[in-house]
Design a protein around this motif. Sequence first.
Motif, PDB file in Angstrom:
ATOM      1  N   ARG A 213       0.986  -1.137  -0.003  1.00  0.00           N
ATOM      2  CA  ARG A 213      -0.026   0.031  -0.100  1.00  0.00           C
ATOM      3  C   ARG A 213       1.070   1.326   0.050  1.00  0.00           C
ATOM      4  O   ARG A 213       2.233   1.182   0.410  1.00  0.00           O
ATOM      5  CB  ARG A 213      -0.908   0.089   1.544  1.00  0.00           C
ATOM      6  CG  ARG A 213      -1.931  -0.994   1.228  1.00  0.00           C
ATOM      7  CD  ARG A 213      -3.036  -0.892  -0.011  1.00  0.00           C
ATOM      8  NE  ARG A 213      -4.027  -1.817   0.106  1.00  0.00           N
ATOM      9  CZ  ARG A 213      -3.947  -2.967  -0.638  1.00  0.00           C
ATOM     10  NH1 ARG A 213      -2.825  -3.184  -1.525  1.00  0.00           N
ATOM     11  NH2 ARG A 213      -5.055  -3.685  -0.676  1.00  0.00           N
ATOM     12  N   PRO A 214       0.257   2.306  -0.427  1.00  0.00           N
ATOM     13  CA  PRO A 214       1.170   3.475  -0.465  1.00  0.00           C
ATOM     14  C   PRO A 214       1.854   3.977   0.858  1.00  0.00           C
ATOM     15  O   PRO A 214       3.041   4.626   1.032  1.00  0.00           O
ATOM     16  CB  PRO A 214       0.474   4.639  -1.182  1.00  0.00           C
ATOM     17  CG  PRO A 214      -0.830   4.069  -1.846  1.00  0.00           C
ATOM     18  CD  PRO A 214      -0.660   2.648  -1.030  1.00  0.00           C
ATOM     19  N   SER A 215       1.344   3.673   1.874  1.00  0.00           N
ATOM     20  CA  SER A 215       1.880   4.142   3.369  1.00  0.00           C
ATOM     21  C   SER A 215       2.118   3.033   4.064  1.00  0.00           C
ATOM     22  O   SER A 215       2.635   3.280   5.365  1.00  0.00           O
ATOM     23  CB  SER A 215       0.630   4.872   4.063  1.00  0.00           C
ATOM     24  OG  SER A 215      -0.523   3.902   4.260  1.00  0.00           O
TER      25      SER A 215
ATOM     26  N   VAL B 238       5.227   3.972   5.638  1.00  0.00           N
ATOM     27  CA  VAL B 238       5.669   5.097   4.444  1.00  0.00           C
ATOM     28  C   VAL B 238       4.872   6.171   4.791  1.00  0.00           C
ATOM     29  O   VAL B 238       4.076   6.382   3.673  1.00  0.00           O
ATOM     30  CB  VAL B 238       5.727   4.300   3.108  1.00  0.00           C
ATOM     31  CG1 VAL B 238       6.514   5.367   2.162  1.00  0.00           C
ATOM     32  CG2 VAL B 238       6.418   3.071   3.233  1.00  0.00           C
ATOM     33  N   PRO B 239       5.083   7.130   5.750  1.00  0.00           N
ATOM     34  CA  PRO B 239       4.196   8.356   5.855  1.00  0.00           C
ATOM     35  C   PRO B 239       4.135   9.219   4.886  1.00  0.00           C
ATOM     36  O   PRO B 239       3.223   9.803   4.714  1.00  0.00           O
ATOM     37  CB  PRO B 239       4.461   8.566   7.355  1.00  0.00           C
ATOM     38  CG  PRO B 239       5.843   8.420   7.345  1.00  0.00           C
ATOM     39  CD  PRO B 239       5.908   6.919   6.701  1.00  0.00           C
ATOM     40  N   VAL B 240       5.513   9.274   4.234  1.00  0.00           N
ATOM     41  CA  VAL B 240       5.649   9.934   3.055  1.00  0.00           C
ATOM     42  C   VAL B 240       5.824   9.376   1.640  1.00  0.00           C
ATOM     43  O   VAL B 240       7.081   8.593   1.872  1.00  0.00           O
ATOM     44  CB  VAL B 240       6.563  11.146   3.183  1.00  0.00           C
ATOM     45  CG1 VAL B 240       6.762  12.151   2.106  1.00  0.00           C
ATOM     46  CG2 VAL B 240       6.412  12.226   4.544  1.00  0.00           C
ATOM     47  N   ASN B 241       5.282   9.182   0.723  1.00  0.00           N
ATOM     48  CA  ASN B 241       5.449   8.389  -0.440  1.00  0.00           C
ATOM     49  C   ASN B 241       4.959   9.043  -1.781  1.00  0.00           C
ATOM     50  O   ASN B 241       3.878   8.770  -2.250  1.00  0.00           O
ATOM     51  CB  ASN B 241       4.683   7.207  -0.324  1.00  0.00           C
ATOM     52  CG  ASN B 241       5.348   6.141  -1.533  1.00  0.00           C
ATOM     53  OD1 ASN B 241       6.061   6.368  -2.380  1.00  0.00           O
ATOM     54  ND2 ASN B 241       4.653   4.946  -1.219  1.00  0.00           N
ATOM     55  N   GLU B 242       5.726  10.077  -2.235  1.00  0.00           N
ATOM     56  CA  GLU B 242       5.493  10.590  -3.522  1.00  0.00           C
ATOM     57  C   GLU B 242       6.884  10.763  -4.121  1.00  0.00           C
ATOM     58  O   GLU B 242       7.931  10.605  -3.670  1.00  0.00           O
ATOM     59  CB  GLU B 242       5.071  12.328  -3.151  1.00  0.00           C
ATOM     60  CG  GLU B 242       3.958  12.441  -2.267  1.00  0.00           C
ATOM     61  CD  GLU B 242       3.625  13.825  -1.835  1.00  0.00           C
ATOM     62  OE1 GLU B 242       4.326  14.580  -2.288  1.00  0.00           O
ATOM     63  OE2 GLU B 242       2.586  14.045  -1.348  1.00  0.00           O
TER      64      GLU B 242
ATOM     65  N   VAL C 189      10.094  10.768   0.187  1.00  0.00           N
ATOM     66  CA  VAL C 189       9.908   9.551   0.538  1.00  0.00           C
ATOM     67  C   VAL C 189      10.216   9.652   2.155  1.00  0.00           C
ATOM     68  O   VAL C 189      11.517  10.254   2.491  1.00  0.00           O
ATOM     69  CB  VAL C 189      10.500   8.473   0.054  1.00  0.00           C
ATOM     70  CG1 VAL C 189      10.286   7.101   0.600  1.00  0.00           C
ATOM     71  CG2 VAL C 189       9.982   8.445  -1.534  1.00  0.00           C
ATOM     72  N   VAL C 190       9.610   8.923   3.090  1.00  0.00           N
ATOM     73  CA  VAL C 190      10.048   8.468   4.357  1.00  0.00           C
ATOM     74  C   VAL C 190       9.448   7.104   4.672  1.00  0.00           C
ATOM     75  O   VAL C 190       8.360   7.042   4.582  1.00  0.00           O
ATOM     76  CB  VAL C 190       9.406   9.411   5.631  1.00  0.00           C
ATOM     77  CG1 VAL C 190       9.759   8.759   6.759  1.00  0.00           C
ATOM     78  CG2 VAL C 190       9.877  10.843   5.421  1.00  0.00           C
TER      79      VAL C 190
ATOM     80  N   ALA D 155      15.687   2.419   7.710  1.00  0.00           N
ATOM     81  CA  ALA D 155      15.274   3.884   7.436  1.00  0.00           C
ATOM     82  C   ALA D 155      15.823   4.492   6.229  1.00  0.00           C
ATOM     83  O   ALA D 155      16.883   4.225   5.799  1.00  0.00           O
ATOM     84  CB  ALA D 155      15.493   4.698   8.638  1.00  0.00           C
ATOM     85  N   LEU D 156      14.920   5.270   5.505  1.00  0.00           N
ATOM     86  CA  LEU D 156      15.269   5.866   4.254  1.00  0.00           C
ATOM     87  C   LEU D 156      14.252   7.267   4.114  1.00  0.00           C
ATOM     88  O   LEU D 156      13.177   7.466   4.528  1.00  0.00           O
ATOM     89  CB  LEU D 156      14.709   5.120   3.061  1.00  0.00           C
ATOM     90  CG  LEU D 156      14.739   5.642   1.708  1.00  0.00           C
ATOM     91  CD1 LEU D 156      16.237   5.812   1.218  1.00  0.00           C
ATOM     92  CD2 LEU D 156      14.096   4.750   0.593  1.00  0.00           C
ATOM     93  N   TRP D 157      15.186   8.308   3.723  1.00  0.00           N
ATOM     94  CA  TRP D 157      14.635   9.620   3.673  1.00  0.00           C
ATOM     95  C   TRP D 157      15.012  10.149   2.429  1.00  0.00           C
ATOM     96  O   TRP D 157      16.237  10.038   2.100  1.00  0.00           O
ATOM     97  CB  TRP D 157      14.877  10.452   4.916  1.00  0.00           C
ATOM     98  CG  TRP D 157      14.576  11.969   4.600  1.00  0.00           C
ATOM     99  CD1 TRP D 157      13.404  12.612   4.653  1.00  0.00           C
ATOM    100  CD2 TRP D 157      15.536  13.016   4.063  1.00  0.00           C
ATOM    101  NE1 TRP D 157      13.774  13.983   4.436  1.00  0.00           N
ATOM    102  CE2 TRP D 157      14.798  14.088   4.137  1.00  0.00           C
ATOM    103  CE3 TRP D 157      16.790  13.107   3.770  1.00  0.00           C
ATOM    104  CZ2 TRP D 157      15.438  15.338   3.767  1.00  0.00           C
ATOM    105  CZ3 TRP D 157      17.654  14.409   3.435  1.00  0.00           C
ATOM    106  CH2 TRP D 157      16.690  15.373   3.328  1.00  0.00           C
TER     107      TRP D 157
END
Length: 395
Positions: free
Chosen positions: A158-160, A190-194, A198-199, A254-256
Amino acid sequence: MAFMAGLAALPSCASATGGYDFYGNWPTHVVAGDGTDIGIAALYQVDLNRFAGDGGRFQDAQTNRRKYLGIYVRKQGIYDLNVQYDYQARQWVDTFIRVRSKGLLGTDLGTFRFGYSKTPVGFEGVTSSAATTFIETALPTQAFWEGRRTGLDWAWLRPSYLINLGYYFVHKDLDGNNPGHSVAGRVAWVPVNEAGHVVHLGLSASRETPEWRDGTAPAARLRARPEDGLSTLRLVDSGALPYTNHIDRRGVEALWIEGPWSLQGEYLDAKVKRDGGRPNVSGHGYYAFATWTLTGESRYYSDGNVADRRYSSRNQAVIRPAHPWGALELAVRYSRLDLDDGAVAGGHEHNWTLGANWYLGEHLKFQANYVWAVSERRHVRVDPDIFEMRAQISF
């Protein structure tokens, strides 16, 4: 010279075969009227390693690193079949069939994959070998990632968030090695996924239970090269750990990504449980790295992983370099691994690595790394400096 001349000729040859060009997708596949895509997949890497300050322990080398060749058949949103072999290492790589339940059944029950594929503990480990930021994976990834196994896995994407569970039950892998079975899982938020933003925060864990083979007790071994790929010497090495009952692995990742900048890090550990009153053995390590793409592109993220700036059926514009001469990326990584545990003197090591990557179009990639390694095992210090270069073609 002949190779470079061939590359120079590709734009005109490709354009004559129906719109393909040097910068874009090469004519390596065909798409049937019903959308079925059939093609050839390849990855070729040639590496150069040079060593200094190692007391003559390492030998300079230059040779092929990987020579993957395979075929695939896929239908977008329904299934994909992949068969691939590494002619350099003489072993199978990703070989599986994957089915997306929504496209097949009309109801989304997740994605199912059966075959020989990567186990999920180790963010760098599950990243495509063509898409790694550095020429070699970090110390803890080398020591603890289980590699590929044969079985069934399920992913809910899912996106998040994502959930990935796998049971690898086939007695041996496709090369006849690693008898036993494993269970593994990975979850991520994944609270940010654009695109370009990305987070990703994830956890993973697995248990591998090896089996006796030809009357010989299973023996685990934890070790890592000093982030080079052509030598056989490991500066940290637990040695063989016979009578292994099971191996537990854990990871935190973790990835940002924010435009041309990114940060990525991971903590990994492993515990080897042994029979017959023998002591258990543990090891742990971590890495962190930062990247900056000078030409402005973002790292590409999809389905819980990162990918190279090359062909993606979802959105080519996201990963195509914005400039005709490609994308330029700088990276720095720190990694640490500790394999000392009681009577097992596996040693410890920490490395700094500087990297530069040039993505020329969708299929060509050139990399250079400089590694400062510091290690100690059984009171012996070895601190090599390593210069590495790689040229890569992939499609």
